[in-house]
Design an enzyme around this catalytic site. Structure first.
Site, PDB file in Angstrom:
ATOM      1  N   SER A  29       0.822  -1.209   0.000  1.00 49.23           N
ATOM      2  CA  SER A  29       0.000   0.000   0.000  1.00 49.23           C
ATOM      3  C   SER A  29       0.859   1.263   0.000  1.00 49.23           C
ATOM      4  O   SER A  29       1.998   1.267   0.480  1.00 49.23           O
ATOM      5  CB  SER A  29      -0.892   0.031   1.236  1.00 49.23           C
ATOM      6  OG  SER A  29      -1.705  -1.110   1.282  1.00 49.23           O
TER       7      SER A  29
HETATM    8  N1  SAH Z   1      -0.513  -5.411   3.995  1.00 47.82           N
HETATM    9  C1  SAH Z   1       0.228  -5.647   2.771  1.00 47.82           C
HETATM   10  C2  SAH Z   1      -0.606  -5.283   1.555  1.00 47.82           C
HETATM   11  C3  SAH Z   1      -0.736  -6.465   0.705  1.00 47.82           C
HETATM   12  S1  SAH Z   1      -1.865  -6.425  -0.647  1.00 47.82           S
HETATM   13  C4  SAH Z   1       1.564  -4.957   2.790  1.00 47.82           C
HETATM   14  O1  SAH Z   1       1.861  -4.229   3.748  1.00 47.82           O
HETATM   15  O2  SAH Z   1       2.334  -5.157   1.854  1.00 47.82           O
HETATM   16  C5  SAH Z   1      -3.135  -7.482  -0.010  1.00 47.82           C
HETATM   17  C6  SAH Z   1      -2.753  -8.899   0.262  1.00 47.82           C
HETATM   18  O3  SAH Z   1      -3.951  -9.553   0.703  1.00 47.82           O
HETATM   19  C7  SAH Z   1      -2.255  -9.689  -0.944  1.00 47.82           C
HETATM   20  O4  SAH Z   1      -0.983 -10.198  -0.674  1.00 47.82           O
HETATM   21  C8  SAH Z   1      -3.302 -10.783  -1.093  1.00 47.82           C
HETATM   22  O5  SAH Z   1      -2.760 -12.009  -1.531  1.00 47.82           O
HETATM   23  C9  SAH Z   1      -3.874 -10.902   0.309  1.00 47.82           C
HETATM   24  N2  SAH Z   1      -5.212 -11.490   0.383  1.00 47.82           N
HETATM   25  C10 SAH Z   1      -6.248 -11.328  -0.462  1.00 47.82           C
HETATM   26  N3  SAH Z   1      -7.312 -12.050  -0.070  1.00 47.82           N
HETATM   27  C11 SAH Z   1      -6.933 -12.686   1.086  1.00 47.82           C
HETATM   28  C12 SAH Z   1      -7.597 -13.580   1.972  1.00 47.82           C
HETATM   29  N4  SAH Z   1      -8.845 -14.011   1.759  1.00 47.82           N
HETATM   30  N5  SAH Z   1      -6.907 -14.011   3.061  1.00 47.82           N
HETATM   31  C13 SAH Z   1      -5.626 -13.618   3.302  1.00 47.82           C
HETATM   32  N6  SAH Z   1      -4.949 -12.782   2.470  1.00 47.82           N
HETATM   33  C14 SAH Z   1      -5.586 -12.321   1.381  1.00 47.82           C
END
Ligand code: SAH
Length: 215
Positions: A52
């Site tokens: 993000s």
């Molecule tokens: N918090 C992260 C942002 C990652 S983007 C950071 O600081 O980099 C969002 C992430 O959510 C992705 O890696 C995606 O694979 C994960 N995601 C999406 N759906 C999900 C689910 N149902 N359970 C766990 N993770 C999930």
């Protein structure tokens, strides 16, 4: 990054600003984006996912009102950056990622940086992490189309949930959800753009929260 992207946009929580000064964001982005790590933008981290934008990390962390001794759950580990920010504040962080390669890489970086109290597992965050509940706060970093009921159930009494929700037109809103005097209170914190929440099984069906539909 902190002065121009966070403080100038009204992120004032000193714990958040200190953590965002301390955590080396360039360690969480792929090699080819290292030079852009502190830019005012999300960046690709592979597997179709993104880290993000710094402002959004700051805003969501501030909304959680993180207590240094508190226990927090993150859904969507991704690069591990958000988890590291919570850990840098001193909190215990339980984080779930649905894409194993991504989560394993994230936990490697977090270990290298020496953040203790970060517990990672691969899985579908839709169901939360009940064995470790209740949590003082839950942060969701991918956008589902409703609030997973399990997450509400796993919040402590005064706990806070920060979650982007995608509406039927495809746009997303960031919500702060809190239980006050036995009632759920939702506060809208504006438009956001997160990657979609991956649904591993079913569509939630009866477990869909009525909360978001009552707004
Ligand atoms: N918090 C992260 C942002 C990652 S983007 C950071 O600081 O980099 C969002 C992430 O959510 C992705 O890696 C995606 O694979 C994960 N995601 C999406 N759906 C999900 C689910 N149902 N359970 C766990 N993770 C999930």
């Amino acid at each position: 990054m902190v002065k121009i992207q966070l403080r100038a946009r009204k992120i004032y929580d000193s714990k958040v600003l200190k953590a965002m000064r301390a955590v080396p964001r360039h360690m969480f982005v792929p090699l080819k984006y290292k030079e852009n790590a502190y830019d005012d933008t999300p960046l690709p981290i592979g597997y179709g996912q993104t880290i993000s934008q710094p402002y959004i990390v700051g805003l969501m962390t501030e909304l959680l009102q993180v207590r240094p001794e508190g226990k927090y759950l993150e859904i969507g580990t991704g690069s591990g950056y958000q988890a590291a920010i919570l850990a840098a504040i001193g909190a215990s962080v339980y984080t779930i990622e649905i894409i194993p390669e991504s989560g394993n890489q994230a936990s490697k970086v977090i270990n290298e940086l020496g953040y203790k109290k970060v517990y990672y597992r691969t899985g579908d965050g839709y169901y939360g992490w009940s064995e470790e509940s209740p949590f003082d706060g839950i942060i969701v970093t991918a956008a589902p189309d409703h609030i997973p009921k399990a997450l509400l159930e796993q919040l402590s009494d005064q706990g806070k949930l920060v979650i982007p929700i995608r509406n039927s037109a495809g746009s997303q809103t960031l919500w702060l959800v809190e239980k006050r005097s036995g009632k759920w209170v939702l506060v809208n914190h504006g438009s956001v753009a997160f990657v979609p929440f991956i649904v591993s099984g079913g569509d939630g069906g009866e477990s869909k929260s009525p909360v978001i539909h009552n707004i």
